[in-house]
Each structure stands twice: as C-alpha cells, then as structure tokens.
Design a protein around this motif. Sequence first.
Motif, short mmCIF file in Angstrom:
data_model
loop_
_atom_site.label_atom_id
_atom_site.label_comp_id
_atom_site.label_asym_id
_atom_site.label_seq_id
_atom_site.Cartn_x
_atom_site.Cartn_y
_atom_site.Cartn_z
N ASP A 1 0.83 -1.20 0.00
CA ASP A 1 0.00 0.00 0.00
C ASP A 1 0.86 1.25 0.00
N ASN A 2 1.95 1.26 0.77
CA ASN A 2 2.82 2.43 0.83
C ASN A 2 3.49 2.69 -0.50
N SER A 3 4.02 1.64 -1.13
CA SER A 3 4.69 1.84 -2.40
C SER A 3 3.70 2.18 -3.50
N THR A 4 2.52 1.58 -3.46
CA THR A 4 1.50 1.88 -4.46
C THR A 4 1.02 3.31 -4.32
N GLY A 5 0.84 3.76 -3.08
CA GLY A 5 0.41 5.14 -2.85
C GLY A 5 1.44 6.14 -3.35
N ALA A 6 2.72 5.86 -3.08
CA ALA A 6 3.78 6.76 -3.53
C ALA A 6 3.87 6.76 -5.05
N ASN A 7 3.75 5.57 -5.65
CA ASN A 7 3.79 5.48 -7.11
C ASN A 7 2.61 6.20 -7.74
N LYS A 8 1.44 6.08 -7.12
CA LYS A 8 0.24 6.74 -7.64
C LYS A 8 0.41 8.26 -7.56
N GLU A 9 0.95 8.75 -6.46
CA GLU A 9 1.16 10.20 -6.31
C GLU A 9 2.16 10.69 -7.35
N GLU A 10 3.24 9.94 -7.56
CA GLU A 10 4.22 10.32 -8.57
C GLU A 10 3.59 10.30 -9.97
N SER A 11 2.80 9.27 -10.23
CA SER A 11 2.14 9.16 -11.54
C SER A 11 1.16 10.31 -11.76
N ASP A 12 0.37 10.62 -10.73
CA ASP A 12 -0.59 11.72 -10.84
C ASP A 12 0.13 13.05 -11.07
N ALA A 13 1.24 13.26 -10.36
CA ALA A 13 2.00 14.49 -10.54
C ALA A 13 2.57 14.57 -11.96
N ARG A 14 3.08 13.46 -12.45
CA ARG A 14 3.64 13.43 -13.81
C ARG A 14 2.55 13.66 -14.85
N ILE A 15 1.37 13.07 -14.62
CA ILE A 15 0.25 13.27 -15.55
C ILE A 15 -0.15 14.73 -15.59
N LYS A 16 -0.22 15.37 -14.42
CA LYS A 16 -0.59 16.79 -14.38
C LYS A 16 0.46 17.64 -15.08
N GLN A 17 1.74 17.29 -14.91
CA GLN A 17 2.81 18.02 -15.58
C GLN A 17 2.68 17.88 -17.10
N ILE A 18 2.44 16.67 -17.57
CA ILE A 18 2.31 16.44 -19.01
C ILE A 18 1.08 17.17 -19.56
N GLN A 19 -0.03 17.15 -18.80
CA GLN A 19 -1.23 17.87 -19.24
C GLN A 19 -0.97 19.37 -19.32
N GLY A 20 -0.22 19.90 -18.36
CA GLY A 20 0.12 21.33 -18.39
C GLY A 20 0.97 21.67 -19.60
N GLU A 21 1.96 20.81 -19.88
CA GLU A 21 2.81 21.04 -21.05
C GLU A 21 2.00 20.95 -22.34
N ALA A 22 1.08 20.00 -22.40
CA ALA A 22 0.24 19.84 -23.59
C ALA A 22 -0.65 21.06 -23.79
N GLU A 23 -1.22 21.57 -22.71
CA GLU A 23 -2.07 22.76 -22.80
C GLU A 23 -1.25 23.96 -23.29
#
Length: 107
Positions: A47-69
């Motif tokens: 759960d700890n590693s999945t939560g950290a990975n999910k947070e990193e993934s969400d942050a990366r997705i938001k960064q990519i969406q910002g760059e795309a916009e």
Amino acid sequence: MTTQELEAPSGFSIVVDDVDAGQEPEPELEPEITAPETEEAATTASDNSTGANKEESDARIKQIQGEAESRKNEFAKLLEEHAQVIKELKQMEDDPPSGAVAGPTEA
C-alpha cells in the motif's frame, strides 16, 4: 573476432568486424522473489509503495497535461499569426502598388 569483406561495385571494399564473436551472451537475471513475514506486513508495504507510485504518476500526468495545454495554446497562436500573414499577402496581391501603372495608356 572474425572479419567479413564486402565488395562494393565501384571497387571499394567494406570491412565489417564481428565484435560479438567469441563472447557468450550475458545470462538473463531472474527476479528474486521473497516471501513476506506476515500477510499484514506485505499489504502495508504494498500500500505504501503503491500510494507513492500513484502520487508520482498523478504528478507526472498533471505536468504532461500542463505542457500539452501550453503547446496547444502556442500552436493556436501560431495558426492565428499564419492566417494573418496569408490574409495580408492576399491583400497585397489584390492591391496594385501605389506607383505602378495599371495598363497601357493612349496618348
């Protein structure tokens, strides 16, 4: 190491050395599987590693969406500039220069 010569039509020769000759391929490593001490410990660690990975993934997705916009907005701006340049060019083609003679005149 072996050498292979290839004849080119114009009399040149190309020499290709076999850099892998005599070398054994690296063995593939098998993943190490360890059994957790307790099921609860495994669940908590997962759960700890999945939560950290999910947070990193969400942050990366938001960064990519910002760059795309940002790229989308820049592209729209370039398209607008292009349309304006085309409009000005067409207008210049339609309007004769101010000092030019439109056609032959009769005297």
